[in-house]
Write a protein that holds these residues in place. Sequence first.
Motif, PDB file in Angstrom:
ATOM      1  N   THR A 201       0.850  -1.193   0.000  1.00 44.73           N
ATOM      2  CA  THR A 201       0.000   0.000   0.000  1.00 44.73           C
ATOM      3  C   THR A 201       0.885   1.242   0.000  1.00 44.73           C
ATOM      4  N   THR A 205      -1.485   5.657   3.710  1.00 45.04           N
ATOM      5  CA  THR A 205      -2.810   5.110   3.431  1.00 45.04           C
ATOM      6  C   THR A 205      -3.032   3.856   4.265  1.00 45.04           C
ATOM      7  N   ASP A 228      -6.994   7.403   2.438  1.00 43.16           N
ATOM      8  CA  ASP A 228      -5.919   8.336   2.766  1.00 43.16           C
ATOM      9  C   ASP A 228      -6.000   8.660   4.258  1.00 43.16           C
ATOM     10  N   SER A 229      -4.958   8.329   5.000  1.00 42.95           N
ATOM     11  CA  SER A 229      -4.994   8.459   6.461  1.00 42.95           C
ATOM     12  C   SER A 229      -5.153   9.903   6.908  1.00 42.95           C
ATOM     13  N   ASP A 235     -11.432   8.244  -0.985  1.00 40.35           N
ATOM     14  CA  ASP A 235     -11.158   6.813  -0.972  1.00 40.35           C
ATOM     15  C   ASP A 235     -11.079   6.292  -2.403  1.00 40.35           C
TER      16      ASP A 235
END
Length: 351
Positions: A201, A205, A228-229, A235
């Motif tokens: 990944t 993210t 996306d953190s 998304d």
Amino acid sequence: MEPRADSGFSPAYMLHRLDGALLLQAGRRFAVLDGDRFVEHAPLAKAVGPGRTASVIFGAWPGAVFAQLMNDAESNANYQQGALYRYRSNRFQLIKKTGPNTYYEGTYYPGDGRLGALIWANLDGVVQTWFDVLEGSPKGTLPIPAKVDGGLARIGIHAMLSLPTGHLFTSGPDNATPEHEIAIERWTPGQPQSVVELPPTPQGTHLEAVSLQGVAKADVYLCGKLVDSSGSAPDSMYLARFDGKSWGRLDTPGIGLDGGRPLCQATADGALWVLIAGVNKPALYRRQASDGAWATAPIPQPGGTDAWSSTMQFVATAPDDLWLALATEAEPARFVLFRTRPVGAVLRFSK
């Protein structure tokens, strides 16, 4: 098949893909796919009986069907009590009572002709997983899930894939990492110890809503939602493939989530179906095994001002045969089944 609604079936439905059959569950009623239509199966509904709910049904139809039945009177949001049954001679025979908050996840194939299940339990926040044999000799090697300190299962089960060859994959949050990132645990036939690995990944993210699909040990897919953190990007669809040695990301051009989530199904020809669910205008895609090209299938709208609810499910019964179950938002809700087959490069719904 044209879309159709059955007023006798509750919108609270579920499709169960068994070896040799496709079941439709609507509350305590059941129907079995017979050719091109579902036929109600009254003996199965009678076997469940009042006061119980079938939380999961798995196995091989009709000789080795298992179900976990929950007692409605003994279940609430914090505690569920049930038992495992085998369906035989038009009735459910008790196999064993299950402990509180203990769940059968689905069929496990050891690869030697036996049939088993993955079980997990959540007791006061301590999650444990294990495997059990339900059909065949109890002797023989079983997979041993990895653990962390305190006996907690390392991987919290969100998805499972068991192939008839004995190859086994599970996926979920990794309790051995600080951020509980989504990881994959896999076993080779006859080996009790597993391999745990993180799928590729991008930095910053994380994965959500994952599922595992595949029909061969060197052709396994991990589908999910890439988040996306930081929350600064929308998304996106995530898709990775295991080739028997390692995981690699695949392109998903033109597949937008629009706030929904991807549901995936692999078929025997190596193709992959993707349904973007949880949105008013769901979208259906198919990835060809030969060249990785994507085709799309327009899903008919319910008509008028109505819209599809977020309740969606689909099951592939053959490479070119997929059942899609939707419900409408308007009350009383309508439950509708679609069937689709590919025609050329574009997928269209057929009668």
